[in-house]
Write a protein that holds these residues in place. Structure first.
Motif, PDB file in Angstrom:
ATOM      1  N   GLY A   1       7.162  18.362 -45.583  1.00 53.61           N
ATOM      2  CA  GLY A   1       8.012  17.551 -44.649  1.00 53.61           C
ATOM      3  C   GLY A   1       7.102  17.161 -43.518  1.00 53.61           C
ATOM      4  O   GLY A   1       7.914  17.079 -42.479  1.00 53.61           O
ATOM      5  N   VAL A   2       6.060  16.484 -43.815  1.00 55.47           N
ATOM      6  CA  VAL A   2       5.330  15.820 -42.714  1.00 55.47           C
ATOM      7  C   VAL A   2       5.078  14.336 -43.032  1.00 55.47           C
ATOM      8  O   VAL A   2       4.982  14.024 -44.328  1.00 55.47           O
ATOM      9  N   ASP A   3       4.686  13.543 -42.167  1.00 59.97           N
ATOM     10  CA  ASP A   3       4.030  12.288 -42.390  1.00 59.97           C
ATOM     11  C   ASP A   3       2.938  11.951 -43.004  1.00 59.97           C
ATOM     12  O   ASP A   3       2.714  10.920 -43.854  1.00 59.97           O
ATOM     13  N   GLU A   4       1.926  12.727 -42.319  1.00 64.23           N
ATOM     14  CA  GLU A   4       0.454  12.854 -42.838  1.00 64.23           C
ATOM     15  C   GLU A   4       0.249  14.190 -43.397  1.00 64.23           C
ATOM     16  O   GLU A   4       0.319  15.183 -43.192  1.00 64.23           O
ATOM     17  N   ILE A   5      -0.263  13.978 -44.668  1.00 64.47           N
ATOM     18  CA  ILE A   5      -0.774  15.071 -45.643  1.00 64.47           C
ATOM     19  C   ILE A   5      -2.479  14.890 -45.660  1.00 64.47           C
ATOM     20  O   ILE A   5      -3.029  13.815 -45.467  1.00 64.47           O
ATOM     21  N   PRO A   6      -2.939  16.045 -45.846  1.00 60.51           N
ATOM     22  CA  PRO A   6      -4.598  16.024 -46.150  1.00 60.51           C
ATOM     23  C   PRO A   6      -4.779  15.517 -47.539  1.00 60.51           C
ATOM     24  O   PRO A   6      -4.054  15.273 -48.308  1.00 60.51           O
ATOM     25  N   ALA A   7      -6.165  14.793 -47.406  1.00 58.87           N
ATOM     26  CA  ALA A   7      -6.636  14.252 -48.682  1.00 58.87           C
ATOM     27  C   ALA A   7      -6.667  15.058 -49.908  1.00 58.87           C
ATOM     28  O   ALA A   7      -6.685  14.429 -51.196  1.00 58.87           O
ATOM     29  N   ASN A   8      -6.912  16.279 -49.542  1.00 60.05           N
ATOM     30  CA  ASN A   8      -6.994  17.075 -50.759  1.00 60.05           C
ATOM     31  C   ASN A   8      -5.625  17.863 -51.093  1.00 60.05           C
ATOM     32  O   ASN A   8      -5.747  19.296 -51.452  1.00 60.05           O
ATOM     33  N   LEU A   9      -4.433  17.590 -50.910  1.00 61.61           N
ATOM     34  CA  LEU A   9      -3.218  18.028 -50.781  1.00 61.61           C
ATOM     35  C   LEU A   9      -3.093  18.512 -52.246  1.00 61.61           C
ATOM     36  O   LEU A   9      -3.679  18.127 -53.422  1.00 61.61           O
ATOM     37  N   LEU A  10      -2.471  19.711 -52.473  1.00 63.01           N
ATOM     38  CA  LEU A  10      -2.613  20.431 -53.768  1.00 63.01           C
ATOM     39  C   LEU A  10      -1.137  20.224 -54.670  1.00 63.01           C
ATOM     40  O   LEU A  10      -1.007  20.334 -55.556  1.00 63.01           O
ATOM     41  N   ARG A  11      -0.197  20.530 -53.854  1.00 61.13           N
ATOM     42  CA  ARG A  11       1.046  20.363 -54.402  1.00 61.13           C
ATOM     43  C   ARG A  11       2.251  19.528 -53.629  1.00 61.13           C
ATOM     44  O   ARG A  11       2.306  19.441 -52.316  1.00 61.13           O
ATOM     45  N   PHE A  12       3.244  18.838 -54.244  1.00 60.21           N
ATOM     46  CA  PHE A  12       4.484  18.552 -53.733  1.00 60.21           C
ATOM     47  C   PHE A  12       5.695  19.408 -54.302  1.00 60.21           C
ATOM     48  O   PHE A  12       5.394  20.189 -55.299  1.00 60.21           O
ATOM     49  N   SER A  13       6.541  19.597 -53.610  1.00 63.07           N
ATOM     50  CA  SER A  13       7.989  20.199 -54.262  1.00 63.07           C
ATOM     51  C   SER A  13       9.073  19.315 -53.953  1.00 63.07           C
ATOM     52  O   SER A  13       9.267  18.962 -52.865  1.00 63.07           O
TER      53      SER A  13
ATOM     54  N   THR B   1      16.338  29.076 -59.793  1.00 61.65           N
ATOM     55  CA  THR B   1      17.701  28.667 -59.871  1.00 61.65           C
ATOM     56  C   THR B   1      17.478  27.250 -60.354  1.00 61.65           C
ATOM     57  O   THR B   1      18.594  26.726 -60.590  1.00 61.65           O
ATOM     58  N   HIS B   2      16.352  26.725 -60.804  1.00 59.80           N
ATOM     59  CA  HIS B   2      16.342  25.476 -61.578  1.00 59.80           C
ATOM     60  C   HIS B   2      16.417  24.271 -60.504  1.00 59.80           C
ATOM     61  O   HIS B   2      16.810  23.217 -60.836  1.00 59.80           O
ATOM     62  N   ARG B   3      16.305  24.682 -58.951  1.00 63.87           N
ATOM     63  CA  ARG B   3      16.720  23.444 -58.203  1.00 63.87           C
ATOM     64  C   ARG B   3      15.464  23.191 -57.480  1.00 63.87           C
ATOM     65  O   ARG B   3      15.546  21.828 -57.139  1.00 63.87           O
ATOM     66  N   ARG B   4      14.271  24.014 -57.357  1.00 68.15           N
ATOM     67  CA  ARG B   4      13.199  23.386 -56.963  1.00 68.15           C
ATOM     68  C   ARG B   4      11.867  23.290 -57.781  1.00 68.15           C
ATOM     69  O   ARG B   4      11.621  24.127 -58.580  1.00 68.15           O
ATOM     70  N   LEU B   5      11.463  22.035 -57.891  1.00 66.17           N
ATOM     71  CA  LEU B   5      10.579  21.824 -58.752  1.00 66.17           C
ATOM     72  C   LEU B   5       9.065  21.514 -57.889  1.00 66.17           C
ATOM     73  O   LEU B   5       8.959  20.858 -57.151  1.00 66.17           O
ATOM     74  N   THR B   6       8.030  22.215 -58.464  1.00 69.22           N
ATOM     75  CA  THR B   6       6.827  22.134 -57.885  1.00 69.22           C
ATOM     76  C   THR B   6       6.042  21.135 -58.858  1.00 69.22           C
ATOM     77  O   THR B   6       5.920  21.276 -60.021  1.00 69.22           O
ATOM     78  N   LEU B   7       5.244  20.346 -58.081  1.00 64.88           N
ATOM     79  CA  LEU B   7       4.349  19.163 -58.622  1.00 64.88           C
ATOM     80  C   LEU B   7       3.046  19.408 -58.081  1.00 64.88           C
ATOM     81  O   LEU B   7       2.640  19.274 -57.173  1.00 64.88           O
ATOM     82  N   LEU B   8       2.160  19.807 -59.086  1.00 62.05           N
ATOM     83  CA  LEU B   8       0.644  19.921 -58.742  1.00 62.05           C
ATOM     84  C   LEU B   8      -0.013  18.780 -58.812  1.00 62.05           C
ATOM     85  O   LEU B   8       0.049  17.790 -59.827  1.00 62.05           O
ATOM     86  N   LEU B   9      -0.871  18.348 -57.814  1.00 61.83           N
ATOM     87  CA  LEU B   9      -2.023  17.207 -58.204  1.00 61.83           C
ATOM     88  C   LEU B   9      -3.039  17.931 -58.896  1.00 61.83           C
ATOM     89  O   LEU B   9      -3.286  19.008 -58.961  1.00 61.83           O
ATOM     90  N   GLU B  10      -3.669  17.011 -59.518  1.00 64.78           N
ATOM     91  CA  GLU B  10      -4.922  17.257 -60.588  1.00 64.78           C
ATOM     92  C   GLU B  10      -6.087  18.061 -59.952  1.00 64.78           C
ATOM     93  O   GLU B  10      -6.697  17.732 -59.182  1.00 64.78           O
TER      94      GLU B  10
END
Length: 383
Positions: free
Chosen positions: A126-138, A179-188
Motif C-alpha cells: 500500500g505504498v507508492d514506492e516499492i523496492p526493486a527486489n519486491l517479492l510479492r503483491f497481494s 476465505t478465497h478473498r486474498r490472492l498472493t502474487l509472487l514475483l519470479e
C-alpha cells in the motif's frame, strides 16, 4: 426451464416433445427427460422412461413426449434436471404417431440476474514506492473468488502499458487464503536473487527508477461465476533494493499508560485546556489499553497479523484488536481491557516487502557478515 415450460394453444398437436434447440430432426430423436402434465394431471399415456429407438420402431413417441390429441389446450413440461440459464429449447410436434416431427415453439430458460457486486478492496503493498527486489503483491477482494483465472486476469505492465513477461511467477495452484478473498502474487524469485541463472539470463523483474502498474481485469470471476463490478490497478515507482534483516530494535514503540485500576495507585487527575481536571484515561482516550509500533520499513500485511503477539507478565496472549496502516508501517493494538507489564513477541519469520525476515536476508551476500542470520524463533520487546 428452472421450473416448467407451459404450452397453450387452441388445439394441441397429437404428440409433443422437448429437445435442445440445435437437435437435428430425424430417426433416433431423444427428447429431454422430464414429466408432462395436462391441466395439472400427469399424462399416463406417454412420457415413461422408454428407449427412444424402440418407441420410434413401434410408431410411438420418444421418451419425454406427450400425446396431446385430446381437446386439452394446456400442457406443462417439467424437466428432470435444471437447465443452465439462457439455454434455448425447441418444442417439437407431430400430428400422427408415424408422421415427421416439426418445430412447434421455442422456450428459453430465463437468465439469472447479473449481480456484479464484487470489487477489489485493496492492493498491497500500500505504498507508492516499492523496492526493486519486491517479492510479492497481494490483492484482496470483497467476496470469495473462483480459482484459475489469475494468470489471464492479472497483469504487470511497464510505463508504456506493455506486459512485463515472466515478472510474475506462474503458480498452479493459485495462492489464496482460506476465505478465497486474498490472492498472493509472487514475483519470479529466481530473477530476484543475484547470481541465479534466471537473474543472469533475464535480469531482475523490476528495474530501479522505472514505473509499473498492477492491473486487475474486471473479467475475473467471483465464487458465484460473476465478473467483477469493476477492474482495478495500482501504479508503483521502483526504488532501490532492500537487502537487510528486519531489526525490531529499530522500531519505535509507544507502550500503554498504566491506569489506577491496573497499577493499584490512586487516579491521577490531569488538567484540560480550560484548567479543569479529568481522569488520565479519559484525557488520553484509552491510552491505557493501546500499544503502537512504528516499524522502520513497510512489512508484509498478512504476516503482521500472524507473527505479532502481545503477552502479559504471565506469558498469556492479551486479547484485543490489531490494525495495520495502509503503508504497513504502523501497527496498533487495542486490548480488550487495560493492563500493565506487557511485552511484544515477534516471530522471526516476519518479513518485509522484499522477503527479508527478522531471521535472515532473502538475497544474502555470503561474503558480508551483516547478512548473517539468527537462530532464535522469537524476539521479545519490553518497555
Amino acid at each position: 426451464m428452472n421450473g416448467a415450460a407451459v404450452i397453450r394453444a387452441p388445439e394441441l398437436p397429437a404428440l409433443l416433445a422437448v429437445v435442445p434447440a440445435d437437435t437435428p430432426l430425424g430417426d433416433g430423436l431423444v427428447a429431454t427427460a422430464g414429466t408432462w402434465t395436462r391441466d395439472g394431471a400427469p399424462d399416463g399415456a406417454r412420457g415413461g422412461a422408454r428407449d427412444a429407438a424402440l418407441d420410434a420402431a413401434r410408431g410411438g413417441a420418444p421418451d419425454g413426449a406427450i400425446d396431446g390429441s385430446r381437446d386439452d389446450a394446456v400442457a406443462r413440461f417439467t424437466p428432470r434436471f435444471a437447465a443452465p440459464p439462457g439455454t434455448v429449447y425447441t418444442i417439437l410436434a407431430r400430428d400422427a404417431a408415424t408422421g415427421p416431427w416439426r418445430r412447434f415453439a421455442e422456450v428459453q430458460v430465463p437468465r439469472a440476474s447479473v449481480d456484479r457486486s464484487t470489487v477489489v478492496e485493496t492492493i498491497d503493498p500500500g505504498v507508492d514506492e516499492i523496492p526493486a527486489n519486491l517479492l510479492r503483491f497481494s490483492v484482496t477482494f470483497s467476496a470469495p473468488m473462483s480459482e484459475g483465472g489469475a494468470a489471464a486476469g492479472i497483469q504487470l505492465r511497464d510505463a508504456a502499458g506493455v506486459d512485463l513477461p515472466g515478472a510474475l511467477l506462474d503458480m498452479p495452484p493459485e495462492l489464496w487464503d482460506r476465505t478465497h478473498r486474498r490472492l498472493t502474487l509472487l514475483l519470479e524469485p529466481g530473477r530476484i536473487k543475484r547470481g541465479l541463472q534466471p537473474n543472469v539470463q533475464a535480469g531482475p523483474p523490476l528495474i530501479e527508477g522505472s514505473t509499473i502498474t498492477l492491473v486487475i481485469d474486471p473479467q475475473l470471476q467471483d465464487a458465484r461465476g460473476q465478473h467483477l463490478a469493476a477492474g482495478a490497478e495500482r501504479v508503483y515507482r521502483i526504488g532501490p533494493p532492500l537487502r537487510s534483516r528486519i531489526d525490531p530494535a529499530l522500531w519505535h514503540i509507544t507502550w500503554p499508560v498504566p491506569t489506577a485500576a491496573a497499577s493499584g495507585a490512586a487516579a491521577v487527575p490531569a488538567a484540560d485546556a480550560d484548567g479543569a481536571t479529568a481522569d488520565i484515561d479519559a484525557v488520553r482516550g484509552g491510552a491505557a489499553a493501546t500499544l503502537v509500533v512504528r516499524f522502520d520499513r513497510s512489512l508484509d500485511r498478512a504476516l503482521c497479523r500472524r507473527y505479532l503477539r502481545v503477552r502479559d507478565s504471565a506469558g498469556r496472549v492479551v486479547e484485543g484488536f490489531a490494525t495495520l496502516s495502509a503503508d504497513a508501517t504502523t501497527w496498533t493494538f487495542v486490548a480488550a481491557a487495560p493492563g500493565i507489564h506487557w511485552s511484544l513477541h515477534v516471530d522471526t519469520r516476519l518479513e518485509d516487502l522484499a522477503g527479508n525476515s527478522v531471521r535472515r536476508v532473502f538475497d544474502r551476500d555470503l561474503s558480508s557478515p551483516a547478512d548473517d542470520g539468527i537462530t532464535a524463533s522469537h524476539v521479545v520487546l519490553e518497555p
